[in-house]
Scaffold this motif. Structure first.
Motif, short mmCIF file in Angstrom:
data_model
loop_
_atom_site.label_atom_id
_atom_site.label_comp_id
_atom_site.label_asym_id
_atom_site.label_seq_id
_atom_site.Cartn_x
_atom_site.Cartn_y
_atom_site.Cartn_z
N ALA A 58 0.83 -1.21 0.00
CA ALA A 58 0.00 0.00 0.00
C ALA A 58 0.86 1.26 0.00
O ALA A 58 0.47 2.29 -0.56
N GLY A 59 2.06 1.17 0.61
CA GLY A 59 2.97 2.30 0.65
C GLY A 59 3.70 2.55 -0.65
O GLY A 59 4.35 3.59 -0.80
N GLY A 60 3.64 1.61 -1.58
CA GLY A 60 4.25 1.84 -2.87
C GLY A 60 5.25 0.81 -3.32
O GLY A 60 5.81 0.92 -4.42
N ALA A 61 5.50 -0.23 -2.51
CA ALA A 61 6.42 -1.29 -2.95
C ALA A 61 5.76 -2.11 -4.06
O ALA A 61 4.56 -2.39 -3.99
N ILE A 62 6.56 -2.48 -5.05
CA ILE A 62 6.04 -3.32 -6.14
C ILE A 62 5.86 -4.75 -5.66
O ILE A 62 5.00 -5.50 -6.15
N ALA A 63 6.68 -5.16 -4.67
CA ALA A 63 6.62 -6.51 -4.13
C ALA A 63 7.24 -6.52 -2.75
O ALA A 63 7.97 -5.59 -2.37
N VAL A 64 6.96 -7.59 -2.01
CA VAL A 64 7.51 -7.76 -0.66
C VAL A 64 8.17 -9.13 -0.58
O VAL A 64 7.84 -10.05 -1.33
N THR A 65 9.11 -9.25 0.34
CA THR A 65 9.82 -10.52 0.48
C THR A 65 9.31 -11.29 1.69
O THR A 65 9.06 -10.74 2.75
N ALA A 66 9.17 -12.59 1.49
CA ALA A 66 8.87 -13.52 2.57
C ALA A 66 10.17 -14.22 2.92
O ALA A 66 10.77 -14.88 2.07
N GLY A 67 10.61 -14.06 4.15
CA GLY A 67 11.87 -14.66 4.56
C GLY A 67 11.68 -15.79 5.54
O GLY A 67 10.95 -16.74 5.28
N SER A 68 12.29 -15.65 6.72
CA SER A 68 12.25 -16.73 7.70
C SER A 68 10.86 -16.98 8.26
O SER A 68 10.60 -18.05 8.81
N GLY A 69 9.95 -16.00 8.10
CA GLY A 69 8.58 -16.22 8.53
C GLY A 69 7.87 -17.28 7.71
O GLY A 69 6.88 -17.86 8.15
N VAL A 70 8.36 -17.53 6.49
CA VAL A 70 7.79 -18.57 5.63
C VAL A 70 8.74 -19.76 5.57
O VAL A 70 8.36 -20.89 5.88
N VAL A 71 9.96 -19.52 5.16
CA VAL A 71 10.96 -20.61 5.10
C VAL A 71 11.95 -20.40 6.24
O VAL A 71 13.02 -19.81 6.05
N GLY A 72 11.55 -20.83 7.43
CA GLY A 72 12.47 -20.76 8.56
C GLY A 72 13.67 -21.65 8.31
O GLY A 72 13.55 -22.71 7.69
#
Length: 205
Positions: free
Chosen positions: A167-181
């Motif tokens: 919503a702030g303007g990023a084209i994409a976000v990263t999923a890190g250890s919260g998904v692939v611990g």
């Protein structure tokens, strides 16, 4: 592969960073099937190029190499099958090699000056880190002077806060250890990883 189009459509990519990944094919397939096919194998993971070579067999995977620090790293990753690369900061040698190889590059940055430098070096997009500390409003602020620069939010993101960065303007976000611990990856706990990936994506809707 049009990386910007994929990022705009998918809105998420996954960073894999673990002390060991015994089944990179199974891990990559799990993420593709869960709906996050854009996957970055960080070079801080032992034997990352070999893992990428194996993961590259997975249909539908958009394979990236992360924490690329040198031109030699870049060559090794491309040879291993990486179709895009990411750096943690401004790395001119990596940018030069990426341009030479015609491989999309996401350069890391934090300050407005670093964003401008990344653009000047030919970055396809700019990875802003540490996003959670900077906050979603920072992305809107950056789009003031850089309205057309694609920004990717990374660092401290999870299912609870990631949507705010889009919503702030990023084209994409990263999923890190919260998904692939790291432990989940090392123990090939794919059911848990799949569930976390789906929850992350659902939170972006």
């Amino acid at each position: 592969m049009d990386l910007l189009a994929e990022l705009s459509t998918r809105r998420a990519l996954c960073i894999i960073r673990a002390p060991a990944i015994p089944d990179p094919v199974g891990l990559a397939r799990t993420l593709v099937e869960a709906g996050i096919p854009i996957v970055e194998f960080a070079l801080t993971t032992p034997d990352a190029p070999r893992l990428m070579e194996q993961a590259a067999r997975v249909d539908g995977l958009i394979l990236g190499a992360g924490t690329v620090m040198s031109a030699q790293d870049a060559r090794d990753c491309v040879n291993a099958g990486a179709t895009f690369m990411l750096t943690p900061g401004i790395r001119p040698d990596v940018a030069e090699e990426a341009v030479r190889q015609r491989v999309p590059l996401i350069l890391g940055a934090m300050t407005p000056t670093e964003v401008a430098t990344a653009v000047d070096l030919g970055a396809t997009a700019v990875k802003v880190f540490p996003a959670a500390r900077l906050g979603p409003a920072y992305f809107a602020d950056l789009h003031g002077p850089y309205p057309d620069t694609p920004l990717v939010a990374t660092g401290g993101l999870n299912a609870e806060n990631a949507a705010a960065f889009l919503a702030g303007g990023a084209i994409a976000v990263t999923a890190g250890s919260g998904v692939v611990g790291p432990k989940l990856a090392a123990e090939s706990r794919f059911d848990e990883i799949s569930q976390r990936a789906k929850e992350f994506l659902a939170a972006l809707a």
